[in-house]
Design a protein around this motif. Structure first.
Motif, PDB file in Angstrom:
ATOM      1  N   SER A 233     -12.755 -12.219 -28.227  1.00 57.17           N
ATOM      2  CA  SER A 233     -12.395 -13.630 -28.348  1.00 57.17           C
ATOM      3  C   SER A 233     -11.557 -13.884 -29.592  1.00 57.17           C
ATOM      4  CB  SER A 233     -13.659 -14.501 -28.408  1.00 57.17           C
ATOM      5  OG  SER A 233     -14.418 -14.402 -27.230  1.00 57.17           O
ATOM      6  N   ALA A 234     -11.885 -13.198 -30.671  1.00 52.53           N
ATOM      7  CA  ALA A 234     -11.185 -13.415 -31.939  1.00 52.53           C
ATOM      8  C   ALA A 234      -9.855 -12.683 -32.003  1.00 52.53           C
ATOM      9  CB  ALA A 234     -12.078 -12.968 -33.092  1.00 52.53           C
ATOM     10  N   LEU A 235      -9.743 -11.540 -31.315  1.00 51.73           N
ATOM     11  CA  LEU A 235      -8.599 -10.660 -31.499  1.00 51.73           C
ATOM     12  C   LEU A 235      -7.511 -10.843 -30.452  1.00 51.73           C
ATOM     13  CD1 LEU A 235     -10.587  -7.466 -32.508  1.00 51.73           C
ATOM     14  CD2 LEU A 235      -9.239  -8.938 -34.008  1.00 51.73           C
ATOM     15  N   ALA A 236      -7.780 -11.627 -29.403  1.00 47.84           N
ATOM     16  CA  ALA A 236      -6.744 -11.900 -28.406  1.00 47.84           C
ATOM     17  C   ALA A 236      -5.757 -12.927 -28.964  1.00 47.84           C
ATOM     18  CB  ALA A 236      -7.369 -12.414 -27.116  1.00 47.84           C
ATOM     19  N   PRO A 238      -3.069 -16.009 -29.022  1.00 51.14           N
ATOM     20  CA  PRO A 238      -2.898 -17.222 -28.226  1.00 51.14           C
ATOM     21  C   PRO A 238      -2.057 -16.918 -26.979  1.00 51.14           C
ATOM     22  CG  PRO A 238      -2.581 -17.716 -30.540  1.00 51.14           C
ATOM     23  CD  PRO A 238      -2.697 -16.220 -30.434  1.00 51.14           C
ATOM     24  N   GLY A 239      -2.564 -17.307 -25.819  1.00 50.96           N
ATOM     25  CA  GLY A 239      -1.898 -16.976 -24.566  1.00 50.96           C
ATOM     26  C   GLY A 239      -2.166 -15.572 -24.081  1.00 50.96           C
ATOM     27  N   GLY A 240      -3.014 -14.825 -24.784  1.00 51.18           N
ATOM     28  CA  GLY A 240      -3.301 -13.451 -24.421  1.00 51.18           C
ATOM     29  C   GLY A 240      -4.339 -13.330 -23.324  1.00 51.18           C
ATOM     30  N   VAL A 241      -4.747 -12.093 -23.076  1.00 52.71           N
ATOM     31  CA  VAL A 241      -5.650 -11.780 -21.965  1.00 52.71           C
ATOM     32  C   VAL A 241      -6.797 -10.919 -22.463  1.00 52.71           C
ATOM     33  CG1 VAL A 241      -5.865 -10.684 -19.696  1.00 52.71           C
ATOM     34  CG2 VAL A 241      -3.743 -11.865 -20.311  1.00 52.71           C
ATOM     35  N   ILE A 242      -8.019 -11.287 -22.077  1.00 45.67           N
ATOM     36  CA  ILE A 242      -9.195 -10.435 -22.272  1.00 45.67           C
ATOM     37  C   ILE A 242      -9.573  -9.867 -20.910  1.00 45.67           C
ATOM     38  CG2 ILE A 242     -11.643 -10.360 -22.888  1.00 45.67           C
ATOM     39  CD1 ILE A 242     -11.104 -12.749 -24.753  1.00 45.67           C
ATOM     40  N   GLN A 262      -6.630 -21.932 -27.221  1.00 40.29           N
ATOM     41  CA  GLN A 262      -5.525 -20.974 -27.345  1.00 40.29           C
ATOM     42  C   GLN A 262      -5.090 -20.403 -25.991  1.00 40.29           C
ATOM     43  OE1 GLN A 262      -3.939 -20.645 -30.114  1.00 40.29           O
ATOM     44  NE2 GLN A 262      -5.373 -21.845 -31.331  1.00 40.29           N
ATOM     45  N   GLU A 263      -5.624 -20.956 -24.926  1.00 40.65           N
ATOM     46  CA  GLU A 263      -5.264 -20.543 -23.567  1.00 40.65           C
ATOM     47  C   GLU A 263      -5.350 -19.027 -23.390  1.00 40.65           C
ATOM     48  OE1 GLU A 263      -1.623 -22.315 -22.196  1.00 40.65           O
ATOM     49  OE2 GLU A 263      -2.532 -24.319 -22.143  1.00 40.65           O
ATOM     50  N   VAL A 264      -6.484 -18.484 -23.767  1.00 38.44           N
ATOM     51  CA  VAL A 264      -6.753 -17.058 -23.579  1.00 38.44           C
ATOM     52  C   VAL A 264      -7.360 -16.859 -22.196  1.00 38.44           C
ATOM     53  CG1 VAL A 264      -8.091 -15.082 -24.381  1.00 38.44           C
ATOM     54  CG2 VAL A 264      -7.042 -16.645 -26.043  1.00 38.44           C
ATOM     55  N   THR A 265      -6.769 -15.999 -21.420  1.00 36.85           N
ATOM     56  CA  THR A 265      -7.247 -15.718 -20.070  1.00 36.85           C
ATOM     57  C   THR A 265      -8.351 -14.671 -20.109  1.00 36.85           C
ATOM     58  OG1 THR A 265      -5.084 -16.211 -19.107  1.00 36.85           O
ATOM     59  CG2 THR A 265      -6.584 -14.878 -17.781  1.00 36.85           C
TER      60      THR A 265
END
Length: 326
Positions: A233-236, A238-242, A262-265
């Motif tokens: 959660s912390a390292l993705a 903004p706009g990234g994907v987990i 941050q719109e992380v998927t």
């Protein structure tokens, strides 16, 4: 035949059991190599109600067909069995079949044995130049191939093409190899175990560093604990994907507020489709996934000690493969 039988929490026995019967549409496979998976460890520790004792575990295997029309074929095994008729199966997503099962779950015995009966459709021919010990890695490699494929599809073009893989076990290492094979070369593995990290640094091209700094376009959690989900959660970016693969712990860790703002998927992934499995095998056979020389090999008789060593953290190699005939 000889088999490694899970008999209770942290208890295995090498036993003589009946050779499996071969039904219509099945073949008898003489198992030459069978890998220990994290799910086998979950059962060993008593954390998996789907795998009650007594049971033959193991679902990462390769061997040679004995008898029938395909006698003598060298094969690797897709252990995922599905109904073949539901909407998921008809659209090539057998991994989402409501009746899916993997060998090593009742009523299907697993591959920690000298022989296994398996559906012909689940047996992939292995070329002569590929050792069966490497072909047995197809299942964990396919898990990661599938997760990487889904993650890269979701990756926004504006996000950096950098990847962090949390966990340097077989699935994590396989994810790093799959990322590179599918076109993303900036890959870091975070592995906290000193011995395993040193093994990866010495034996593999991947870089292994502790998690905690920087941000990445795609973060693959190959562990699945609250702590690794918190790190993801912390390292993705903004706009990234987990991409979540590991099944270590059921709940906790995700920073839903940050992921929302941050719109992380977040993508949960499970096993692989039949096409993913075939594509993975093709990548093994043509060398796209590297030398695949990072497994430790032991006899089936050493299976109980292998599980104990994994339990204690004494194994540096990402994978232990058992030989039922050694």
């Amino acid at each position: 035949m000889k088999a490694l039988v899970y008999e209770g929490v942290e208890t295995f026995g090498v036993r003589d059991v009946l050779r499996p019967e071969v039904g219509q549409g099945h073949s008898l496979v003489r198992i030459e190599a069978s890998g220990i998976c994290g799910s086998d460890m979950h059962a060993y520790l008593g954390h998996d109600d789907r795998r009650p004792a007594p049971l033959i575990l193991g679902h990462e295997a390769a061997g040679v067909i004995e008898g029938g029309a395909r006698d003598g074929e060298r094969v690797t095994i897709n252990p995922l069995v599905s109904c073949g008729t539901c909407t998921a199966c008809r659209t090539g997503r057998d991994n989402l079949c409501p009746d899916r099962m993997i060998i090593s779950m009742p009523p299907r015995e697993g591959a920690f044995a000298q022989y296994l009966a398996m559906q012909d459709d689940n047996l992939i021919l292995v070329p002569d130049h590929v050792p069966l010990q490497k072909a047995a890695l197809a299942e964990p490699l396919a898990v990661s191939w599938h997760s990487v494929r889904l993650g890269l599809v979701a990756l926004d073009p504006g996000v950096s093409r950098t990847a962090l893989v949390l966990g340097g076990g077989a699935i994590g290492l396989a994810a790093s190899l799959a990322l590179k094979a599918q076109g993303l070369n900036d890959v870091t593995i975070a592995e906290p175990n000193d011995a395993r990290r040193l093994f990866l640094e010495n034996q593999c091209d991947e870089v292994s560093v502790p998690a905690g700094t920087g941000q990445y376009g795609i973060v693959i959690d190959a562990v699945g604990y609250a702590a690794t989900r918190a790190a993801a959660s912390a390292l993705a970016e903004p706009g990234g994907v987990i991409v979540h693969v590991g099944l270590g712990e059921d709940t906790g860790g995700l920073d839903i507020r940050r992921m929302t703002l941050q719109e992380v998927t977040f993508i949960g992934t499970y096993t692989y489709t039949p096409q993913d499995f075939r594509d993975t095998c093709a990548a093994i056979f043509d060398g796209s996934l590297g030398l695949l020389d990072w497994a430790e090999h032991r006899s089936l008789d050493d299976g109980p000690q292998a599980f104990a060593d994994l339990r204690s953290g004494a194994v540096a190699a990402p994978k232990i493969i058992l030989n039922p005939w050694a």
